[in-house]
Design a protein around this motif. Structure first.
Motif, short mmCIF file in Angstrom:
data_model
loop_
_atom_site.label_atom_id
_atom_site.label_comp_id
_atom_site.label_asym_id
_atom_site.label_seq_id
_atom_site.Cartn_x
_atom_site.Cartn_y
_atom_site.Cartn_z
N GLY A 57 17.85 -8.31 -48.72
CA GLY A 57 18.23 -9.24 -49.78
C GLY A 57 18.65 -10.57 -49.22
O GLY A 57 19.12 -10.67 -48.08
N ILE A 58 18.46 -11.59 -50.03
CA ILE A 58 18.93 -12.93 -49.69
C ILE A 58 19.62 -13.46 -50.93
O ILE A 58 19.17 -13.22 -52.05
N LEU A 88 12.18 -22.49 -54.83
CA LEU A 88 11.93 -21.15 -54.27
C LEU A 88 10.52 -20.66 -54.59
O LEU A 88 9.98 -19.81 -53.88
N GLY A 89 9.95 -21.14 -55.67
CA GLY A 89 8.64 -20.66 -56.11
C GLY A 89 8.71 -19.30 -56.78
O GLY A 89 7.70 -18.60 -56.92
N ILE A 128 10.74 -10.56 -41.93
CA ILE A 128 10.67 -11.97 -41.52
C ILE A 128 9.90 -12.77 -42.56
O ILE A 128 10.33 -13.87 -42.95
N SER A 129 8.80 -12.22 -43.06
CA SER A 129 8.00 -12.90 -44.09
C SER A 129 8.77 -13.05 -45.40
O SER A 129 8.48 -13.94 -46.20
N PHE A 130 9.73 -12.17 -45.63
CA PHE A 130 10.58 -12.25 -46.82
C PHE A 130 11.66 -13.31 -46.63
O PHE A 130 11.85 -14.18 -47.48
N PHE A 131 12.38 -13.24 -45.51
CA PHE A 131 13.51 -14.14 -45.29
C PHE A 131 13.11 -15.59 -45.02
O PHE A 131 13.73 -16.51 -45.55
N LYS A 132 12.10 -15.79 -44.17
CA LYS A 132 11.79 -17.14 -43.68
C LYS A 132 11.55 -18.16 -44.80
O LYS A 132 12.24 -19.18 -44.86
N PRO A 133 10.59 -17.94 -45.70
CA PRO A 133 10.34 -18.99 -46.70
C PRO A 133 11.51 -19.19 -47.65
O PRO A 133 11.73 -20.30 -48.14
N PHE A 141 16.63 -26.93 -51.12
CA PHE A 141 17.38 -27.05 -52.38
C PHE A 141 18.79 -27.59 -52.10
O PHE A 141 19.25 -28.53 -52.75
N TRP A 142 19.46 -27.01 -51.11
CA TRP A 142 20.84 -27.37 -50.81
C TRP A 142 20.95 -28.82 -50.34
O TRP A 142 21.91 -29.50 -50.67
N SER A 143 19.96 -29.28 -49.59
CA SER A 143 20.01 -30.67 -49.12
C SER A 143 19.95 -31.64 -50.31
O SER A 143 20.48 -32.75 -50.23
N ASP A 144 19.35 -31.21 -51.41
CA ASP A 144 19.27 -32.06 -52.61
C ASP A 144 20.51 -31.98 -53.49
O ASP A 144 20.83 -32.95 -54.18
N VAL A 145 21.20 -30.84 -53.54
CA VAL A 145 22.29 -30.66 -54.50
C VAL A 145 23.68 -30.53 -53.88
O VAL A 145 24.67 -30.60 -54.62
#
Length: 151
Positions: A57-58, A88-89, A128-133, A141-145
């Motif tokens: 989970g993330i 996130l898509g 890894i394919s789950f966490f990375k993107p 997102f965080w850099s924007d808000v």
């Protein structure tokens, strides 16, 4: 079944491998980042990644000790819900005032991957394919808000 020590070693090996894999990836602001222990820079707001023998989970975790302030942070995130899901898509689950593994009240915005096991090395590419993107998208997102949450 693994002993506590073996389980700990496997978890550590996965997170070390993930950290090495993510090492060359710069943040949205072009900085080197500790992706595993991501620092949001805002007290009581965390980006958490976890994996066990059943799922991964993330989450964005809001852990303010005052339930009313925790709810205000949660509602503030809700104002950015469309932007978050767009970055996130995908859509994540939203949970106000849940209880964590330590019986603390937290609020979470999260997604899970099942079935996977951190103890099965053949699942590591899936993890890894789950966490990375997702952690990269959270950072974007965080850099924007972030500035809206610092006030």
């Amino acid at each position: 079944m693994y002993s506590k020590d073996q389980a700990s070693q496997l978890k550590q090996a996965f997170w070390t491998a993930f950290g090495q894999y993510m090492g060359p990836v710069l943040s949205a602001e072009g900085l080197r980042t500790n992706w595993i222990n991501y620092k949001t820079g805002v007290k009581h707001i965390f980006f958490r990644m976890q994996a066990d023998n059943k799922k991964a989970g993330i989450a964005i975790e809001i852990a303010h000790p005052d339930p009313e302030l925790q709810q205000l942070f949660f509602e503030q995130f809700e104002t950015y819900k469309t932007m978050l899901h767009s970055t996130l898509g995908e859509e994540w689950k939203w949970q106000l005032h849940a209880t964590d593994d330590f019986s603390k009240t937290i609020s979470r915005i999260y997604t899970d991957l099942t079935p996977v096991s951190i103890f099965q090395k053949e699942d590591w590419p899936k993890l890894i394919s789950f966490f990375k993107p997702r952690i990269i998208a959270l950072d974007e997102f965080w850099s924007d808000v972030k500035v809206a949450f610092e006030a």
